[in-house]
Write a protein that holds these residues in place. Structure first.
Motif, short mmCIF file in Angstrom:
data_model
loop_
_atom_site.label_atom_id
_atom_site.label_comp_id
_atom_site.label_asym_id
_atom_site.label_seq_id
_atom_site.Cartn_x
_atom_site.Cartn_y
_atom_site.Cartn_z
N ALA A 223 36.71 35.71 49.29
CA ALA A 223 35.77 35.50 48.19
C ALA A 223 34.38 35.17 48.72
O ALA A 223 33.37 35.54 48.11
CB ALA A 223 36.29 34.39 47.28
N GLY A 224 34.31 34.47 49.87
CA GLY A 224 33.02 34.14 50.45
C GLY A 224 32.21 35.37 50.80
O GLY A 224 30.98 35.37 50.71
N HIS A 269 41.06 46.44 49.47
CA HIS A 269 41.87 46.39 50.69
C HIS A 269 42.23 44.95 51.09
O HIS A 269 42.66 44.71 52.22
CB HIS A 269 41.14 47.09 51.84
CG HIS A 269 41.12 48.58 51.71
ND1 HIS A 269 40.24 49.22 50.86
CD2 HIS A 269 41.89 49.55 52.28
CE1 HIS A 269 40.45 50.53 50.93
NE2 HIS A 269 41.44 50.75 51.78
N THR A 270 42.06 44.01 50.17
CA THR A 270 42.50 42.64 50.40
C THR A 270 43.92 42.48 49.87
O THR A 270 44.17 42.68 48.68
CB THR A 270 41.55 41.64 49.71
OG1 THR A 270 40.24 41.77 50.28
CG2 THR A 270 42.04 40.21 49.89
N LYS A 271 44.85 42.14 50.74
CA LYS A 271 46.27 42.10 50.36
C LYS A 271 46.65 40.82 49.61
O LYS A 271 47.53 40.84 48.76
CB LYS A 271 47.14 42.26 51.61
CG LYS A 271 46.99 43.62 52.28
CD LYS A 271 47.88 43.75 53.51
CE LYS A 271 47.72 45.11 54.17
NZ LYS A 271 48.56 45.25 55.39
N ASN A 272 46.01 39.70 49.94
CA ASN A 272 46.33 38.44 49.29
C ASN A 272 45.89 38.48 47.82
O ASN A 272 44.71 38.63 47.52
CB ASN A 272 45.64 37.28 50.03
CG ASN A 272 46.02 35.93 49.46
OD1 ASN A 272 45.67 35.58 48.34
ND2 ASN A 272 46.74 35.15 50.26
N LYS A 273 46.85 38.35 46.90
CA LYS A 273 46.55 38.51 45.48
C LYS A 273 45.59 37.44 44.96
O LYS A 273 44.68 37.74 44.18
CB LYS A 273 47.85 38.47 44.68
CG LYS A 273 48.72 39.71 44.86
CD LYS A 273 49.94 39.65 43.95
CE LYS A 273 50.81 40.91 44.12
NZ LYS A 273 52.00 40.87 43.24
N ALA A 274 45.81 36.19 45.38
CA ALA A 274 44.94 35.11 44.91
C ALA A 274 43.50 35.31 45.40
O ALA A 274 42.54 35.12 44.65
CB ALA A 274 45.47 33.76 45.38
N GLU A 275 43.37 35.73 46.66
CA GLU A 275 42.04 35.96 47.22
C GLU A 275 41.38 37.14 46.54
O GLU A 275 40.18 37.12 46.23
CB GLU A 275 42.14 36.22 48.73
CG GLU A 275 40.84 36.10 49.48
CD GLU A 275 40.28 34.69 49.46
OE1 GLU A 275 39.09 34.54 49.12
OE2 GLU A 275 41.03 33.75 49.76
N LYS A 280 37.37 39.43 42.76
CA LYS A 280 37.07 40.17 41.52
C LYS A 280 36.24 39.32 40.57
O LYS A 280 35.31 39.81 39.92
CB LYS A 280 38.36 40.61 40.84
CG LYS A 280 39.08 41.76 41.50
CD LYS A 280 40.33 42.12 40.71
CE LYS A 280 41.06 43.31 41.31
NZ LYS A 280 42.30 43.63 40.54
N ARG A 281 36.59 38.05 40.49
CA ARG A 281 35.88 37.15 39.58
C ARG A 281 34.40 37.07 39.94
O ARG A 281 33.53 37.14 39.08
CB ARG A 281 36.53 35.77 39.65
CG ARG A 281 35.84 34.69 38.85
CD ARG A 281 36.69 33.43 38.82
NE ARG A 281 37.09 33.03 40.15
CZ ARG A 281 36.34 32.27 40.95
NH1 ARG A 281 35.17 31.86 40.54
NH2 ARG A 281 36.77 31.92 42.15
N ILE A 282 34.10 36.95 41.23
CA ILE A 282 32.71 36.86 41.67
C ILE A 282 32.01 38.21 41.49
O ILE A 282 30.85 38.28 41.08
CB ILE A 282 32.64 36.40 43.13
CG1 ILE A 282 33.24 34.99 43.26
CG2 ILE A 282 31.20 36.40 43.64
CD1 ILE A 282 33.50 34.57 44.68
#
Length: 688
Positions: A223-224, A269-275, A280-282
């Motif tokens: 997210a950063g 291409h980010t596998k971690n769902k939470a990340e 997406k939110r940002i």
């Protein structure tokens, strides 16, 4: 050809393995009138020794060492030292073709241009064999509108990477790199292109780049990453607001698609769902910002990116549309009710700022206030401590979502915006049952920009955001957040004349100077970058020991401090830090701290959120400043910053500490009194 001086700026950070190859490529330039300015950005390997050895062998090399502040700050430092008519940026793990400067300087002078651009080629480890070039064999074009080349022919496309250019000093005299973020090149190059320089664009590959693990360009997606892109886009948008309309169109059609494409690729291409959900939110917030600034040219995107952006914008709009429709129905329903149940959604009691609001609802027979404690597996969510805290003040408490629904809550106040992370407590989900409201849990002076970047979708989907004052409302509106009301802040209600003066029982000795030390948590890759503990935390602890006969202390760390410190030092050493403070102070880790504020004599902190609250005490505040903090202040409250004593070094801390606690001198006391008199207390009343 006029052999004018060329300044080559090389930021260096832990590249001992590749640095010699880079410097050798610069020394080997066939154009000899150069200065090589190497900025050692706090390297912890042997980079400094390598630089010193090269500098002693070649007097054209200048070495400057600074604390680690990032590549943008290092380049800006180099710009301030550069004496050449032309400037080039080279990363310390990259190389230049030996004829790069000779060829580009010749073309710049021959074509009366002030910027040259050339292509990149990938390099591997080891020696590189360059093929010789001739002036007659060069393939290039000259453009007076370089912004038009973003989507041009492949061989003449312009990259938004600072290292692919030679700049005349006059073109970049007022252009600098953003500090504390990656992708600073994008902002810098865009600013240069918006000046419409006459540019020579070569098809030759003259800059060799090396992709190594651990470099800023290969950091894992998170997210950063999206947040830093958003920050850079925002800085460019501010420049576009002052640019010609044609230039705005060229940038958003030719360069913005590249920036959005890179972010979309990283998200997908980010596998971690939470990340990925946080990214997406940002990104939704960024699209919303671009749309509100009329900078989103969706039709210029590739089809896949176009569909993705349309979907994100649709989700933003549909979320807001759903919430607005639901809120309208709730208002009609609530007007018919005799008793309205008001819930305060809480995950961390230390951020509790609704005490006075809860009391007002409690005293009004039309309302029934309830604290809704989130029971979730979260590193900062301690259910037992939260219940204990609120039971201490005899609040009515409910502790899980199913009970929230069964209890028929009509209005929900959010304690913080971080519930919008894809869980069960987003405004979209809770708007099914209740009207949602939010008061920012702190009154920010610094880095408010980053908070807004991260929470725009949340702020847009609650019914109302209660802002500190009218100017803050205007600033939020410039980011597309218009559902705001100016209302003061409930945290400040404890300073109303009608509130009884607290006892001093939490202080052990009434004759000693009472000091609060409140360190922030934002170490490492945190986007806030406020934390100063790494350079001054141990020193402040030593002050507590040294002056134990004349001072007494309360250690008030941010609730995330211990968690982040454990990642930095390990859990054992982090606990040792807390044990050391327990020997010389009282430790306060909950949200009940206003008695301490009102009875203390001095605060030392890098937490921006305390500054307005503390100002009303009339007491001095030593504001610890990191390399990154303090770069941005929200309009409407930035003037309050002048009331604090700023410390950016151990020497500053010692000087201010001795003046305020031993000599008892406070030259800013009248300034604080004048500013504190301007702070609104009591807020405004609204009929919702």
């Amino acid at each position: 050809m006029n052999k004018c001086l060329v300044s080559i700026i090389v930021p260096v950070y832990n590249t001992e393995k590749y640095l010699p190859r880079c410097l050798n490529s610069l020394i080997a330039q066939t154009y000899k009138n150069i200065e090589i300015i190497c900025i050692n950005d706090g390297s912890t390997d042997n980079s400094q020794k390598i630089l010193a050895a090269f500098a002693s062998a070649d007097k054209r090399i200048c070495v400057i060492t600074q604390h680690n502040a990032g590549q943008g700050a290092a380049r800006n430092k180099g710009l301030g030292l550069a004496g050449g008519e032309y400037v080039v940026f080279v990363d310390s793990d990259d190389v230049l073709h030996p004829q790069a400067l000779e060829l580009t300087i010749y073309l710049l002078q021959q074509e009366n241009a002030n910027v040259a651009n050339f292509k990149f080629f990938p390099v591997e480890e080891g020696k590189i064999n360059f093929l010789p070039l001739t002036l007659g064999g060069l393939d290039y074009i000259v453009s007076d509108v370089p912004l038009a080349l973003g989507w041009g022919e492949e061989e003449y496309k312009i990259s938004l990477t600072a290292g692919g250019f030679v700049y005349h000093r006059e073109v970049i005299k007022d252009v600098f790199f953003p500090e504390g973020v990656r992708f600073e090149d994008v902002s810098f190059v865009s600013a240069v292109l918006l000046k419409r320089p006459r540019m020579v664009v070569l098809s030759e590959q003259l800059y060799g780049y090396f992709s190594r693990p651990g470099s800023s360009s290969t950091r894992p997606n998170d997210a950063g990453t999206i947040r830093e892109y958003y920050t850079v886009v925002r800085s460019i948008a501010d420049r576009l607001a002052m640019a010609a309309a044609d230039d705005c169109e060229l940038w958003k059609n030719n360069f913005l698609p590249k920036i959005l494409h890179d972010q979309i690729y990283r998200i997908r291409h980010t596998k971690n769902k939470a990340e990925r959900a946080a990214m997406k939110r940002i990104f939704k917030g960024e699209l919303l910002f671009l749309y509100n600034r009329n900078l989103l040219a969706v039709k210029s995107l590739k089809w896949g990116d176009r569909l993705y952006c349309w979907l994100m914008m649709f989700l933003v709009d549909i979320d807001k549309w759903y919430c607005v429709k639901r809120y309208a129905k709730h208002i009609v329903r609530l007007r018919r009710k005799n008793k309205i149940r008001v819930g305060f959604l809480v995950r961390e009691n230390c951020k509790w700022s609704y005490a006075s609001v809860y009391k007002l609802f409690q005293e009004d027979s039309r309302f029934e206030p309830i604290v809704l404690i989130v029971d979730e597996k979260h590193k900062l969510c301690n259910l037992a401590k939260n219940i204990q805290f609120f039971k201490r003040y005899h609040y009515t408490v409910i502790k899980n979502k199913s009970d929230f629904v069964r209890s028929n809550i009509d209005i929900i106040f959010y304690e913080q915006p971080w519930f919008d992370l894809g869980g069960n407590f987003t405004p979209k989900k809770l708007s099914k049952y209740a009207l949602t409201l939010y008061v920012p849990y702190s009154i920010e002076l610094d880095n408010q920009k980053d908070i807004i970047l991260s929470t725009a979708p949340f702020l847009n989907t609650v019914y109302k955001v209660f802002a500190f004052n009218d100017k803050v409302c205007e600033e939020l509106a410039s980011w597309g957040i218009e559902n705001t009301l100016s209302a003061g802040h409930p945290r400040l209600d404890v300073f109303l004349p009608c509130v009884p003066k607290p006892s001093v029982s939490r202080w052990k000795d009434g004759d000693k100077v009472r000091i609060i030390y409140a360190p922030h948590h934002s170490f490492g890759d945190s986007f806030l970058k406020q934390a100063c503990w790494e350079w001054c935390g141990r020193h402040i602890l030593s002050l507590a020991h040294t002056y134990k006969n004349t001072t007494q202390w309360v250690f008030k760390p941010h609730p995330r401090f211990k968690y982040e410190l454990s990642k930095l030092l390990g859990s054992v050493k982090a606990q040792e830090v807390f044990d050391d403070w327990a020997d010389v102070s009282t430790i306060c880790e909950d949200g009940d701290y206003f008695d301490l504020f009102k009875t203390a004599d001095l605060m030392i902190s890098d937490c921006c959120s305390f500054k307005i609250e503390w100002l009303l005490t009339g007491k001095p505040f030593i504001s610890l400043v990191s390399h990154y903090s303090g770069a941005y202040q929200l309009k409407g409250i930035e003037s309050y910053a002048q009331a604090y004593y700023k410390a950016s070094s151990v020497a500053d801390i010692d000087k201010l500490f001795y003046m305020l606690t031993q000599k008892r001198e406070d030259p800013k006391i009248n300034q604080r009194k004048q500013l504190s008199a301007q702070i609104p207390l009591g807020g405004r009343k609204y009929n919702l």
